[in-house]
Write a protein that holds these residues in place. Structure first.
Motif, PDB file in Angstrom:
ATOM      1  N   ARG A 241       4.740  -6.567  13.949  1.00 21.95           N
ATOM      2  CA  ARG A 241       4.097  -5.377  14.549  1.00 21.95           C
ATOM      3  C   ARG A 241       3.676  -5.618  15.997  1.00 21.95           C
ATOM      4  O   ARG A 241       3.956  -4.819  16.880  1.00 21.95           O
TER       5      ARG A 241
ATOM      6  N   LEU B 242      -5.398   5.396   0.982  1.00 22.09           N
ATOM      7  CA  LEU B 242      -5.383   6.196  -0.245  1.00 22.09           C
ATOM      8  C   LEU B 242      -4.503   5.480  -1.265  1.00 22.09           C
ATOM      9  O   LEU B 242      -3.295   5.312  -1.027  1.00 22.09           O
TER      10      LEU B 242
ATOM     11  N   GLU C 162      -2.177  -1.698  11.419  1.00 24.26           N
ATOM     12  CA  GLU C 162      -2.781  -1.576  10.075  1.00 24.26           C
ATOM     13  C   GLU C 162      -4.061  -2.381   9.906  1.00 24.26           C
ATOM     14  O   GLU C 162      -5.055  -1.871   9.407  1.00 24.26           O
TER      15      GLU C 162
ATOM     16  N   GLY D 237      10.036   7.609   9.613  1.00 26.48           N
ATOM     17  CA  GLY D 237      10.754   7.228   8.404  1.00 26.48           C
ATOM     18  C   GLY D 237      10.504   5.787   8.044  1.00 26.48           C
ATOM     19  O   GLY D 237       9.771   5.066   8.732  1.00 26.48           O
TER      20      GLY D 237
ATOM     21  N   PRO E 229      -7.797   7.084   6.250  1.00 23.06           N
ATOM     22  CA  PRO E 229      -8.325   6.310   5.116  1.00 23.06           C
ATOM     23  C   PRO E 229      -7.177   5.754   4.286  1.00 23.06           C
ATOM     24  O   PRO E 229      -6.113   6.382   4.193  1.00 23.06           O
TER      25      PRO E 229
ATOM     26  N   MET F 247      -5.433   1.632   8.867  1.00 24.28           N
ATOM     27  CA  MET F 247      -5.984   2.297   7.692  1.00 24.28           C
ATOM     28  C   MET F 247      -7.421   1.781   7.532  1.00 24.28           C
ATOM     29  O   MET F 247      -7.680   0.601   7.738  1.00 24.28           O
TER      30      MET F 247
ATOM     31  N   TYR G 137       0.814  -1.225   0.000  1.00 22.57           N
ATOM     32  CA  TYR G 137       0.000   0.000   0.000  1.00 22.57           C
ATOM     33  C   TYR G 137       0.845   1.271   0.000  1.00 22.57           C
ATOM     34  O   TYR G 137       0.352   2.347  -0.308  1.00 22.57           O
TER      35      TYR G 137
ATOM     36  N   ILE H 160       4.009   8.604   0.926  1.00 28.91           N
ATOM     37  CA  ILE H 160       3.443   7.299   1.281  1.00 28.91           C
ATOM     38  C   ILE H 160       2.126   7.099   0.540  1.00 28.91           C
ATOM     39  O   ILE H 160       1.766   6.004   0.169  1.00 28.91           O
TER      40      ILE H 160
ATOM     41  N   LEU I 236       3.370   2.936  15.916  1.00 24.82           N
ATOM     42  CA  LEU I 236       3.486   1.811  14.984  1.00 24.82           C
ATOM     43  C   LEU I 236       2.084   1.242  14.771  1.00 24.82           C
ATOM     44  O   LEU I 236       1.548   0.544  15.642  1.00 24.82           O
ATOM     45  N   ARG I 237       1.501   1.558  13.645  1.00 20.90           N
ATOM     46  CA  ARG I 237       0.155   1.044  13.389  1.00 20.90           C
ATOM     47  C   ARG I 237       0.192  -0.450  13.131  1.00 20.90           C
ATOM     48  O   ARG I 237       1.116  -0.931  12.449  1.00 20.90           O
TER      49      ARG I 237
HETATM   50  N1  SAH Z   1       7.708   2.978   8.340  1.00 19.12           N
HETATM   51  C1  SAH Z   1       6.860   3.400   9.425  1.00 19.12           C
HETATM   52  C2  SAH Z   1       6.096   4.676   9.122  1.00 19.12           C
HETATM   53  C3  SAH Z   1       5.137   4.447   7.989  1.00 19.12           C
HETATM   54  S1  SAH Z   1       4.166   5.750   7.410  1.00 19.12           S
HETATM   55  C4  SAH Z   1       5.898   2.281   9.755  1.00 19.12           C
HETATM   56  O1  SAH Z   1       5.726   1.388   8.942  1.00 19.12           O
HETATM   57  O2  SAH Z   1       5.332   2.314  10.830  1.00 19.12           O
HETATM   58  C5  SAH Z   1       2.894   5.794   8.611  1.00 19.12           C
HETATM   59  C6  SAH Z   1       1.562   5.195   8.225  1.00 19.12           C
HETATM   60  O3  SAH Z   1       1.107   5.659   6.973  1.00 19.12           O
HETATM   61  C7  SAH Z   1       1.536   3.700   8.041  1.00 19.12           C
HETATM   62  O4  SAH Z   1       1.548   3.037   9.274  1.00 19.12           O
HETATM   63  C8  SAH Z   1       0.236   3.486   7.260  1.00 19.12           C
HETATM   64  O5  SAH Z   1      -0.858   3.265   8.140  1.00 19.12           O
HETATM   65  C9  SAH Z   1       0.045   4.837   6.564  1.00 19.12           C
HETATM   66  N2  SAH Z   1       0.049   4.645   5.104  1.00 19.12           N
HETATM   67  C10 SAH Z   1       0.993   4.074   4.340  1.00 19.12           C
HETATM   68  N3  SAH Z   1       0.575   3.990   3.050  1.00 19.12           N
HETATM   69  C11 SAH Z   1      -0.668   4.533   3.020  1.00 19.12           C
HETATM   70  C12 SAH Z   1      -1.648   4.709   1.992  1.00 19.12           C
HETATM   71  N4  SAH Z   1      -1.432   4.324   0.725  1.00 19.12           N
HETATM   72  N5  SAH Z   1      -2.816   5.297   2.323  1.00 19.12           N
HETATM   73  C13 SAH Z   1      -3.060   5.700   3.585  1.00 19.12           C
HETATM   74  N6  SAH Z   1      -2.191   5.541   4.600  1.00 19.12           N
HETATM   75  C14 SAH Z   1      -1.013   4.960   4.320  1.00 19.12           C
END
Ligand code: SAH
Length: 364
Positions: free
Chosen positions: A168, A219, A148, A94, A217, A187, A55, A317, A145-146
């Motif tokens: 995670r 995206l 997800e 990052g 959301p 998400m 994603y 992202i 740290l999501r």
């Molecule tokens: N590398 C770190 C930070 C990631 S960016 C990590 O993985 O935790 C932070 C958040 O952005 C992610 O955890 C994810 O939930 C969100 N993200 C990444 N791609 C996305 C997308 N296409 N649409 C919406 N949210 C997104």
């Protein structure tokens, strides 16, 4: 709240009842975390990543973006700017990048704490307990740290495991054991996420006793495996048709702002003492309204971007992020919006009552 009740709210088709849900969440927000909206300075410290998240635009296989890393001095400069804006916290975020080593991150945390004295939040992906412990010793306060999605099969498909990454939930547990203030989240509308999954995701916020909960959301990004195969888009979905029959448990969750507001409100009801941001992705999906509507439905935090503007467009992202506004400009608009809601801009680090209560419990 039982999982069935969460699902009823997610699939509710009555706009009037939903207003009641948002109002209840807003009342709990007022009672538990007050009227202050805390601002966190987000510094996107680099876009190199070892992972292949289907994603995310930063996935390792994406050859179409230029990669960057901020130097320690550039990070310090951005952190000073965040302090000049009045933010009591910076979030260093990052990709999972070996260059952000145990030593490099510990040093920068120590420098920020020593010179600026603000709270430091890290968001650097799945890292070992040893690294997390070193960063805590250096002074790091919080970690984001999501998870997800709670659907393991879906997660493996969109977030393939990496031999050196702990996972995670393992990382979240290590953070708890190390007394970090712990944030996670999801998400909404990830392809394959059903209403049953989303209900379970939201119930997990409470089971994990999260101090911070980030919900945005999904995206679609055109340069990602998922973005290329999925036509589902937050923008294409339009608004959820509230007149239609209630969706089934097995239906795909739409990546709509409306669905995110519901999840934010439910998160506030389940974790009244947590800090909950109105996320940037929501601002993108519901242009101009997203953050405000989330703040009125249970959220109490905003994370303005403090990354040097010259790097902004590279931390893509997902598409559509604002990559031109200086933190000061964003801040001026945000402050007006916060005041228009009858709220105030938070002063200081803004720890979550959830974390403070746990710290108290651990002391006795
Ligand atoms: N590398 C770190 C930070 C990631 S960016 C990590 O993985 O935790 C932070 C958040 O952005 C992610 O955890 C994810 O939930 C969100 N993200 C990444 N791609 C996305 C997308 N296409 N649409 C919406 N949210 C997104």
């Amino acid at each position: 709240m039982r999982i069935e009740r969460i699902n009823t709210w997610l699939t509710c088709g009555d706009p009037h009842e939903l207003e009641g849900l948002f109002a209840h969440a807003d009342t709990l927000r007022h009672e538990h975390v007050g009227d202050e909206v805390f601002l966190r300075g987000l510094i996107e410290i680099g876009n190199y990543c070892r992972r292949e998240c289907a994603y995310c635009g930063l996935h390792a296989g994406n050859r179409r973006i230029a990669r960057y890393r901020l130097s320690a001095d550039e990070i310090m400069e951005a952190a000073r700017k965040a302090v000049a804006c009045g933010f009591g916290t910076v979030v260093l975020q990052g990709g999972e990048d070996a260059a952000f080593s145990k030593g490099f991150v510990a040093d920068i945390v120590q420098r920020i704490k020593g010179e600026l004295g603000i709270a430091v939040t890290l968001s650097l992906g799945e890292r070992t307990a040893e690294e997390l412990a070193a960063w805590k010793r250096a002074g790091a306060d919080r970690y984001l740290l999501r998870f997800e999605t709670s659907d393991n099969v879906l997660m493996e498909a969109v977030h393939p495991p990496h031999p050196e990454a702990p996972g995670r939930f393992e990382t979240l547990q290590a953070l708890r054991d190390l007394d970090y203030e712990v944030g996670s989240g999801i998400m909404v509308g990830l392809p394959g996420q059903t209403f049953a999954t989303l209900s379970r995701d939201i119930a997990l916020f409470d089971e994990l006793e999260l101090d911070m909960i980030g919900i945005g959301p999904y995206l679609p990004h055109p340069d990602t495996p998922l973005g290329q195969t999925q036509a589902i888009s937050a923008l294409d979905c339009g608004s959820h048709d509230t007149e239609a029959a209630a969706p089934a448990l097995s239906d795909q969750v739409p990546a709509t702002p409306d669905m995110v507001y519901r999840a934010v409100a439910l998160a506030r009801i389940l974790r009244p003492d947590a800090n909950i941001p109105a996320t940037t992705a929501l601002g993108v999906a519901d242009e101009g309204h997203g953050r405000l509507r989330a703040l009125a439905a249970g959220a109490n935090v905003v994370m303005p971007n403090c990354t040097p503007v010259r790097y902004r467009s590279l931390y893509e992202i997902y598409p559509g992020k604002d990559s031109t506004s200086e933190a000061e400009e964003t801040l001026a608009v945000l402050c007006d919006q916060i005041h228009a809601l009858g709220r105030t801009v938070g002063v200081g680090a803004g720890k979550s009552p959830s974390f403070l209560k746990r710290a108290d419990r651990n002391r006795v």
